[in-house]
Design a protein around this motif. Structure first.
Motif, short mmCIF file in Angstrom:
data_model
loop_
_atom_site.label_atom_id
_atom_site.label_comp_id
_atom_site.label_asym_id
_atom_site.label_seq_id
_atom_site.Cartn_x
_atom_site.Cartn_y
_atom_site.Cartn_z
N VAL A 250 -7.30 2.73 1.57
CA VAL A 250 -6.26 2.89 0.55
C VAL A 250 -5.63 4.27 0.75
O VAL A 250 -6.33 5.28 0.71
CB VAL A 250 -6.84 2.77 -0.87
N VAL A 251 -4.33 4.31 0.98
CA VAL A 251 -3.66 5.58 1.26
C VAL A 251 -3.55 6.39 -0.04
O VAL A 251 -2.86 6.00 -0.98
CB VAL A 251 -2.26 5.34 1.86
N LYS A 252 -4.26 7.50 -0.06
CA LYS A 252 -4.32 8.35 -1.25
C LYS A 252 -2.93 8.81 -1.69
O LYS A 252 -2.64 8.89 -2.89
CB LYS A 252 -5.21 9.56 -0.96
N GLU A 253 -2.07 9.12 -0.73
CA GLU A 253 -0.76 9.69 -1.04
C GLU A 253 0.20 8.68 -1.67
O GLU A 253 1.24 9.06 -2.20
CB GLU A 253 -0.12 10.28 0.23
N PHE A 254 -0.15 7.37 -1.61
CA PHE A 254 0.71 6.35 -2.19
C PHE A 254 0.10 5.82 -3.49
O PHE A 254 -0.06 4.61 -3.69
CB PHE A 254 0.91 5.20 -1.20
N SER A 255 -0.24 6.73 -4.37
CA SER A 255 -0.78 6.37 -5.68
C SER A 255 -0.39 7.46 -6.67
O SER A 255 0.14 8.49 -6.29
CB SER A 255 -2.30 6.21 -5.62
N GLY A 256 -0.67 7.21 -7.94
CA GLY A 256 -0.38 8.22 -8.95
C GLY A 256 0.95 8.00 -9.62
O GLY A 256 1.44 6.87 -9.73
N ASP A 257 1.56 9.08 -10.10
CA ASP A 257 2.83 8.99 -10.84
C ASP A 257 3.94 8.46 -9.93
O ASP A 257 3.89 8.60 -8.71
CB ASP A 257 3.23 10.37 -11.37
N GLY A 258 4.93 7.87 -10.55
CA GLY A 258 6.08 7.37 -9.79
C GLY A 258 5.99 5.90 -9.47
O GLY A 258 6.94 5.33 -8.94
N TYR A 259 4.84 5.27 -9.76
CA TYR A 259 4.69 3.84 -9.51
C TYR A 259 4.77 3.08 -10.83
O TYR A 259 4.11 3.46 -11.81
CB TYR A 259 3.37 3.55 -8.79
N GLN A 260 5.56 2.04 -10.87
CA GLN A 260 5.70 1.22 -12.06
C GLN A 260 4.31 0.71 -12.46
O GLN A 260 3.54 0.27 -11.60
CB GLN A 260 6.62 0.05 -11.71
N PRO A 261 3.95 0.77 -13.74
CA PRO A 261 2.60 0.37 -14.15
C PRO A 261 2.17 -1.01 -13.67
O PRO A 261 1.04 -1.20 -13.21
CB PRO A 261 2.66 0.44 -15.68
N GLY A 262 3.08 -1.97 -13.71
CA GLY A 262 2.75 -3.32 -13.26
C GLY A 262 2.48 -3.38 -11.77
O GLY A 262 1.62 -4.15 -11.31
N VAL A 263 3.19 -2.57 -11.00
CA VAL A 263 2.96 -2.50 -9.55
C VAL A 263 1.58 -1.92 -9.28
O VAL A 263 0.81 -2.45 -8.47
CB VAL A 263 4.07 -1.66 -8.86
N ALA A 264 1.27 -0.81 -9.97
CA ALA A 264 -0.04 -0.17 -9.79
C ALA A 264 -1.17 -1.11 -10.20
O ALA A 264 -2.22 -1.16 -9.53
CB ALA A 264 -0.09 1.12 -10.61
N ALA A 265 -0.97 -1.87 -11.26
CA ALA A 265 -2.01 -2.79 -11.74
C ALA A 265 -2.27 -3.91 -10.74
O ALA A 265 -3.42 -4.23 -10.43
CB ALA A 265 -1.61 -3.37 -13.09
N ARG A 266 -1.19 -4.51 -10.19
CA ARG A 266 -1.38 -5.60 -9.21
C ARG A 266 -2.03 -5.06 -7.94
O ARG A 266 -2.85 -5.73 -7.31
CB ARG A 266 -0.04 -6.25 -8.85
N PHE A 267 -1.68 -3.84 -7.56
CA PHE A 267 -2.29 -3.25 -6.36
C PHE A 267 -3.78 -3.04 -6.58
O PHE A 267 -4.60 -3.38 -5.72
CB PHE A 267 -1.60 -1.93 -6.01
N ALA A 268 -4.16 -2.50 -7.74
CA ALA A 268 -5.57 -2.27 -8.04
C ALA A 268 -6.35 -3.58 -8.03
O ALA A 268 -7.49 -3.65 -7.53
CB ALA A 268 -5.71 -1.57 -9.40
N GLU A 269 -5.75 -4.64 -8.57
CA GLU A 269 -6.41 -5.95 -8.57
C GLU A 269 -6.60 -6.48 -7.15
O GLU A 269 -7.63 -7.09 -6.85
CB GLU A 269 -5.57 -6.94 -9.39
#
Length: 486
Positions: A250-269
């Protein structure tokens, strides 16, 4: 078709009917000639009836991005400067589609000269996202992604310079693959940035994308950057669909602020899903990825400044003000002023400045050094893991017009995709669910150069597990534009 259940002509006609029914709203195509389409299909039927052994995609319709030259159709690259131009030769990708027996439905809309992330920069029309017609279909290959997502074509071609296949695939809920740079020929592809441009496939599932990539890939002596290596076993890998024993980073630099919450949630799943399928998931840092966007927007415009110098009103395309009284320089200036759109002009000016005396080393030269650092980050990461993953794009499809006057906001759509273009490695986007706004989210899977098969193997595993969970493909959840069967 192979079993005789349907003819290629029937399949082609069904897709022409679908285009007639929905493309007025979607705007995926710039050119469709039904007579030519049906003639192609009937020729395949005749060959099949004669007992000729045909390839796995013979008779399958395909939408073709209007950046590949075609002798029997106009090729405009979405620009007024090439309006109505009919090339004297086919691109290698076009020729290989024909050789494989695919039926080319027509040419799809795109951001002018492939410069954009929304297909709003086309000189001809705005393409709309079939999931929500008020939203963008991604870019620059938005016409191709919209055609596949709207069931106007089962397959499409695209080109990926900074994410122009993967980002549209992500926001329209389909599969889009950027092969290893040099793995698919650029001959006859109207150039934007020659060290970055990469032809690749769109499809509604991973196996179809692999079949299409295999059909048009391979060494081409007409392209000096073509890789003289066998095509990776992408079809076999897509059928294997297994991540057990793979290490996924998992690329550390492509996480955190700036990502739409729904996008971040689907990625985590999806990360959790990969672990449940037997993959080992670890976090990997690629620190120089944070400099990819600024480096890209020096390298790509510099190459575009050079490549687009050929559109000079003297050899082909538009010619403005040629009344016999003006000099060649005046005609060239008038033609380029009228023929190029605002984004193309912006990038030409940026690139010319970056290449100019006194600034070359500070801008273009420095950006190329950053490119080397990004490649080294990938090399270090792939010593630890088999593939890297990230969201494909930080947000779902944004409303048409929302970023049209803000180039920086538009450029951020390619935040996660650009590093793979700079390094030249393989990367895919595969659907991983819907965000809270009901729009598709894409998972990006990256592998080393010439390890395209590894990308397909992981993507097919994710696809299969998610479709089991959803009870079918993600596109089954899309609204039906025509009010009938897709």
């Amino acid at each position: 078709m192979a079993s005789g259940e349907a003819s290629a002509a029937q399949v082609a006609q069904a897709h022409l009917d679908r285009i007639a029914a929905v493309d007025g709203e979607v705007g995926a195509f710039l050119h469709v000639d039904p007579e030519t389409v049906l003639a192609q299909a009937r020729a395949i039927d005749e060959r099949r009836a004669a007992g000729e052994e045909l390839g796995p995609l013979a008779g399958v319709p395909i939408a073709h991005k209007d950046v590949f030259t075609t002798t029997d159709m106009p090729t405009t690259a979405g620009s007024k400067i090439l309006e109505g131009w009919r090339p004297p030769y086919d691109a290698t990708v076009t020729a290989r589609l024909r050789a494989a027996g695919l039926v080319i439905l027509g040419k799809t809309n795109m951001d002018e000269f492939a410069m954009g992330s929304s297909t709003e920069n086309s000189a001809y029309r705005t393409t709309r996202n079939p999931w929500d017609l008020s939203r963008i279909p991604g870019g620059s290959s938005g016409g191709s992604s919209a055609a596949v997502a709207a069931f106007e074509a089962p397959l499409a071609t695209g080109t990926d310079t900074g994410g122009s296949i993967r980002q549209p695939a992500a926001v329209t809920g389909i599969v889009g693959m950027k092969p290893t740079y040099g793995g698919s020929s650029r001959y006859g592809l109207i150039a934007f940035a020659s060290s970055l441009d990469t032809p690749g496939p769109f499809a509604r599932n991973v196996l179809d994308a692999a079949l299409l990539q295999e059909a048009f890939s391979g060494h081409d002596p007409m392209d000096s950057t073509s890789v003289d290596q066998p095509v990776p076993a992408v079809v076999e890998a897509a059928r294997r669909a297994d991540v057990a024993g793979m290490t996924v980073g998992v690329v550390k630099e492509f996480s955190g602020d700036g990502y739409q919450p729904g996008v971040a949630a689907r990625f985590a799943e999806t990360v959790a899903l990969l672990e449940s399928l037997g993959a080992k998931v670890v976090e990997v840092s690629c620190p120089n990825f944070t400099y990819a966007l600024p480096a890209y927007y020096l390298i790509a415009p510099s190459e575009c400044s050079s490549n687009l110098a050929r559109f000079d009103a003297m050899r082909f395309g538009l010619r403005v003000g040629d009344d016999g009284a003006r000099s060649a320089e005046e005609v060239m200036a008038l033609t380029r002023a009228e023929g190029f759109g605002p984004e193309v002009k912006r990038r030409i000016m940026l690139g010319t400045y970056a290449l100019s005396s006194g600034y070359y080393d500070a801008y273009y030269g420095k950006a190329q050094q950053v490119r080397t650092l990004i490649t080294r980050d990938f090399d270090a990461a792939f010593e630890q893991v088999d593939v890297l993953i990230s969201p494909t794009t930080p947000t779902t499809a944004f409303p048409i017009g929302e970023r049209a006057d803000d180039p920086m906001a538009m450029y951020l759509a390619d935040l996660c995709t650009i590093p793979s273009n700079l390094a030249g490695n393989a990367a895919i986007s595969v659907p991983c669910g819907l965000s809270d706004d009901g729009l598709p989210v894409g998972l990006q899977i990256m592998a080393p150069a010439l390890a395209d098969d590894r990308v397909y193997r992981a993507a097919a595993a994710v696809e299969g597990a998610l479709e089991d969970r959803w009870g079918g493909p993600l596109l089954a959840q899309a609204p039906d534009l025509a009010g009938g069967a897709k």
